[in-house]
Design a protein around this motif. Structure first.
Motif, PDB file in Angstrom:
ATOM      1  N   LYS A 120     -31.366 -48.759  26.038  1.00 47.37           N
ATOM      2  CA  LYS A 120     -31.257 -49.979  25.248  1.00 47.37           C
ATOM      3  C   LYS A 120     -31.390 -51.217  26.141  1.00 47.37           C
ATOM      4  O   LYS A 120     -31.898 -52.250  25.711  1.00 47.37           O
ATOM      5  CB  LYS A 120     -29.881 -49.983  24.565  1.00 47.37           C
ATOM      6  N   GLY A 121     -30.948 -51.098  27.384  1.00 51.08           N
ATOM      7  CA  GLY A 121     -31.001 -52.229  28.306  1.00 51.08           C
ATOM      8  C   GLY A 121     -32.408 -52.764  28.509  1.00 51.08           C
ATOM      9  O   GLY A 121     -32.594 -53.947  28.759  1.00 51.08           O
ATOM     10  N   GLN A 122     -33.413 -51.890  28.412  1.00 50.66           N
ATOM     11  CA  GLN A 122     -34.793 -52.335  28.583  1.00 50.66           C
ATOM     12  C   GLN A 122     -35.202 -53.269  27.450  1.00 50.66           C
ATOM     13  O   GLN A 122     -35.857 -54.279  27.668  1.00 50.66           O
ATOM     14  CB  GLN A 122     -35.732 -51.127  28.639  1.00 50.66           C
ATOM     15  N   GLU A 132     -33.092 -55.023  25.663  1.00 52.46           N
ATOM     16  CA  GLU A 132     -32.290 -56.240  25.771  1.00 52.46           C
ATOM     17  C   GLU A 132     -32.840 -57.164  26.841  1.00 52.46           C
ATOM     18  O   GLU A 132     -32.921 -58.380  26.648  1.00 52.46           O
ATOM     19  CB  GLU A 132     -30.831 -55.878  26.075  1.00 52.46           C
ATOM     20  N   ALA A 133     -33.232 -56.586  27.983  1.00 54.00           N
ATOM     21  CA  ALA A 133     -33.770 -57.418  29.057  1.00 54.00           C
ATOM     22  C   ALA A 133     -35.048 -58.103  28.589  1.00 54.00           C
ATOM     23  O   ALA A 133     -35.254 -59.290  28.852  1.00 54.00           O
ATOM     24  CB  ALA A 133     -34.045 -56.561  30.292  1.00 54.00           C
ATOM     25  N   ALA A 134     -35.896 -57.360  27.866  1.00 47.87           N
ATOM     26  CA  ALA A 134     -37.147 -57.944  27.389  1.00 47.87           C
ATOM     27  C   ALA A 134     -36.869 -59.058  26.380  1.00 47.87           C
ATOM     28  O   ALA A 134     -37.460 -60.136  26.454  1.00 47.87           O
ATOM     29  CB  ALA A 134     -38.030 -56.871  26.763  1.00 47.87           C
ATOM     30  N   HIS A 135     -35.940 -58.797  25.440  1.00 52.72           N
ATOM     31  CA  HIS A 135     -35.605 -59.826  24.458  1.00 52.72           C
ATOM     32  C   HIS A 135     -35.023 -61.056  25.148  1.00 52.72           C
ATOM     33  O   HIS A 135     -35.351 -62.188  24.803  1.00 52.72           O
ATOM     34  CB  HIS A 135     -34.600 -59.291  23.437  1.00 52.72           C
ATOM     35  N   ALA A 136     -34.120 -60.810  26.117  1.00 53.09           N
ATOM     36  CA  ALA A 136     -33.454 -61.925  26.780  1.00 53.09           C
ATOM     37  C   ALA A 136     -34.459 -62.813  27.515  1.00 53.09           C
ATOM     38  O   ALA A 136     -34.225 -63.984  27.716  1.00 53.09           O
ATOM     39  CB  ALA A 136     -32.392 -61.420  27.743  1.00 53.09           C
ATOM     40  N   LEU A 137     -35.602 -62.218  27.929  1.00 47.66           N
ATOM     41  CA  LEU A 137     -36.625 -63.018  28.598  1.00 47.66           C
ATOM     42  C   LEU A 137     -37.516 -63.741  27.595  1.00 47.66           C
ATOM     43  O   LEU A 137     -38.447 -64.444  27.977  1.00 47.66           O
ATOM     44  CB  LEU A 137     -37.489 -62.122  29.490  1.00 47.66           C
ATOM     45  N   GLY A 138     -37.257 -63.534  26.301  1.00 43.39           N
ATOM     46  CA  GLY A 138     -38.025 -64.230  25.284  1.00 43.39           C
ATOM     47  C   GLY A 138     -39.285 -63.504  24.836  1.00 43.39           C
ATOM     48  O   GLY A 138     -40.122 -64.085  24.150  1.00 43.39           O
ATOM     49  N   LEU A 139     -39.440 -62.225  25.227  1.00 45.91           N
ATOM     50  CA  LEU A 139     -40.628 -61.484  24.792  1.00 45.91           C
ATOM     51  C   LEU A 139     -40.485 -61.139  23.311  1.00 45.91           C
ATOM     52  O   LEU A 139     -39.412 -60.718  22.868  1.00 45.91           O
ATOM     53  CB  LEU A 139     -40.775 -60.192  25.603  1.00 45.91           C
TER      54      LEU A 139
END
Lengths: 368, 256
Positions: free
Chosen positions: A261-263, A265-272
């Motif tokens: 799930k972290g992948q 979240e990291a992508a969303h958090a970067l605005g992707l």
């Protein structure tokens, strides 16, 4: 008197012959216990029973040269039969004077694919996408004709290995993207999309391919308005592609679920966005994990193409089988089936090896 | 990109405003009436026992979790289910995770340039320059062409910080950035965070590193059972805790 200098080691002796080399291998693997010795002897006996007659039939006593049944005199396999029919096995009923179009089509494909295997070529994904979009158009014009001065060859005359490769190629190339979309749809948060994708996958997976093909060839025309008619091969292609896509979707879904799930979240958090997250982060990792499953589906699809026989299309197996019922060559079914099996095996084995190669290559990058 | 007009109008407003924020996981009430203002350049440390809702709170700020009641306004943009607002906020808010969450199939440099090129539409060469600048700032420019799993935990977390910084965020959120690290690697990550604070970054850090809180924070927020129990400057917070729960927590965490 010789003294032993602690700092200077004597050269290592080779290990004893009983621990390395062929003798040790035989000891460890074949005769390590009475039971193993017994099994080894049993296997040797079975090999003795099977292999020599097989070699005698297929090679030593076989007839390779000739033009007719009369040339098969030595009692072994009659490969003359295969030789005499080889062009039909490859091209089906494609008119002999037009066969160059098939050859050219496949040659073009091979040439276009060469850069995909070259190490230094850096636009592989672009080329692959281009190929998937453009090549089918070129191939259709070449194979079907009816334009640019090429005489039309209706699909009923397509057959043999050529037809097998067309069906398997279209099925493989179409099923992967459709499968990916279905897999994403099944995990969508939008209920309608999820329901549609799940429903499609479960229904298609729940019926045999033969049923899908029958539906495509017999039932579909009943529902279509009068006068509207699809080509039989096209219907089979759509059936095979959708059937295979349902399986592919489940393979891909397995990969998607393996991504932490972290992948996301990291992508969303970067605005992707959703599609960028999927295309750049999730799918590259998920698809890599499921390469064995994808290739498994592809191999199974390649072999399933032989089922189109039941809707009257003569693929490699179909045309080989038809040839064995020819009065002139009666009784040569073993040769025919061995030949067909060998052809299928070559292609499936090649796919399998290529997938191993891709797996190793992708793994090299980010292995610890 | 947010329009400059919208940005200017909020110049004197707090960067982050949480007003009466509630969240439930099914029956479980994780966040109860959270109110928090974060000014530009303010450094906030959020602490509290596990399960107190501190991670959930900062994950609400960039919409990794949805709040169900109340208002969250980040940089003048209200978080609603409108995807454009969410995207606009995520571009301005960088986040660092407990487990780094680097992309293992990309090199360090690709990890850093991915979002600037695809989200900010920055030319590749420029994105690589920016990436190298931040890699130098976190002290590991020589690792640019390696893959994340080839790096130590501390190095990976520093890359994760650099990755967030490459988007030039206005606000950085840290979700227990040192909890998954070996003790000898904690310092190198805290040093980077301290340096970032010194340069005036607006930060919210969920952490148990009380030394970091004392040294860097403008405000320490203590949460327990989904509520903000106490929020005070570090001096006040550590020497004169108000509530019993804070005292209990401090006695447990400062024992070692």
């Amino acid at each position: 008197m010789a003294t032993i200098d602690a700092g200077q080691r004597s050269p290592d002796l080779a290990p004893p012959i009983t621990q390395v080399g062929p003798i040790a291998w035989v000891r460890q693997n074949l005769v390590s216990s009475p039971l193993n010795t017994g099994l080894t002897l049993l296997c040797l006996y079975l090999l003795y029973l099977i292999v020599p007659p097989l070699v005698r039939w297929a090679i030593l006593d076989a007839d390779f040269a000739g033009t007719s049944r009369a040339d098969c005199t030595s009692g072994g396999a009659c490969w003359v039969f295969i030789q005499a029919r080889i062009w039909q096995f490859i091209y089906g009923f494609y008119p002999p004077e037009e066969r160059w179009r098939v050859n050219l089509g496949f040659l073009l494909l091979i040439l276009a694919m060469v850069p995909l295997f070259l190490r230094g070529f850096s636009h592989k994904i672009g080329l692959a996408v281009g190929l998937v979009v453009i090549y089918p158009i070129i191939a259709f014009i070449l194979f079907y004709g009816g334009m640019l001065g090429l005489p039309e060859v209706e699909t009923a005359r397509w057959g043999g290995l050529f037809l097998t490769l067309v069906i398997a190629g279209v099925g493989i190339v179409a099923s992967l993207p459709i499968g990916i979309v279905l897999a994403l749809g099944r995990r969508s948060t939008m209920p309608v999309i999820r329901l549609v994708c799940t429903g499609f996958i479960e229904i298609v997976r729940g019926v045999p391919l033969i049923t899908v093909l029958f539906m495509a060839s017999v039932m579909l025309p009943l529902f279509l308005p009068a006068g509207m008619n699809f080509d039989k091969l096209l219907r089979a292609l759509i059936g095979v592609a959708l059937f295979s896509a349902a399986y592919m979707a489940e393979v891909v879904r397995g990969g998607l679920q393996a991504i932490p799930k972290g992948q996301y979240e990291a992508a969303h958090a970067l605005g992707l966005s959703y599609w960028k997250t999927m295309g750049l982060i999730i799918l590259p990792q998920a698809l890599k994990i499921v390469i064995p499953g994808i290739v498994n589906s592809m191999i199974s699809l390649f072999k399933d193409t032989s089922l189109v026989l039941i809707i009257g299309l003569y693929d490699l197996l179909g045309i080989v089988q038809a040839a064995t019922t020819n009065a002139e060559w009666l009784g040569l079914a073993p040769e025919a089936y061995v030949f067909a099996a060998f052809c299928f095996w070559i292609f499936c084995f090649a796919m399998s090896r290529y997938s191993l190669h891709v797996e190793r290559k992708l793994d090299r990058g980010h292995r610890r | 990109m947010t329009e400059p007009a919208a940005r200017a109008a909020t110049a004197d407003q707090p960067m982050i405003v949480l007003r009466g924020v509630h969240k439930w996981y099914g029956q479980f009430h994780v966040l109860k009436d959270i109110n928090l203002d974060v000014q530009k350049g303010q450094r906030i440390v959020v602490c509290g026992p596990s399960g107190s809702g501190k991670s959930t709170m900062i994950r609400c700020i960039n919409r990794l979790e949805e709040h169900q009641r109340g208002h969250i306004v980040v940089n003048g943009i209200e978080l609603t289910s409108d995807v454009r607002n969410v995207d606009a906020i995520r571009r301005e808010v960088g986040m660092v995770f407990q487990h780094f969450n680097l992309f293992p199939h990309l090199t360090i440099l690709e990890n850093l340039t991915l979002a600037p090129t695809w989200v900010r539409k920055m030319p590749k060469a420029e994105a690589e320059d920016v990436a190298m600048t931040y890699l130098k700032r976190v002290g590991i420019p020589e690792q640019a062409h390696k893959y994340p799993l080839q790096l130590s935990g501390g190095q990976q977390q520093r890359v994760a910080i650099a990755r967030a910084l490459c988007m030039k965020p206005e606000i950085m959120l840290f979700d227990e950035p040192t909890s998954a690290l070996d003790p000898e690697m904690i310092k190198e990550v805290l040093d980077v965070m301290t340096e970032l604070a010194r340069q005036g970054m607006t930060m919210i850090c969920v952490t148990h590193e009380m030394g970091f809180a004392k040294q860097v924070a403008d405000l320490v927020v203590f949460m327990d059972r989904g509520e903000v129990v106490e929020s005070n400057p570090p001096q006040e917070f550590f020497t004169n805790p108000q509530s019993e729960r804070t005292k209990l927590f401090l006695s447990q965490i400062l024992k070692h």
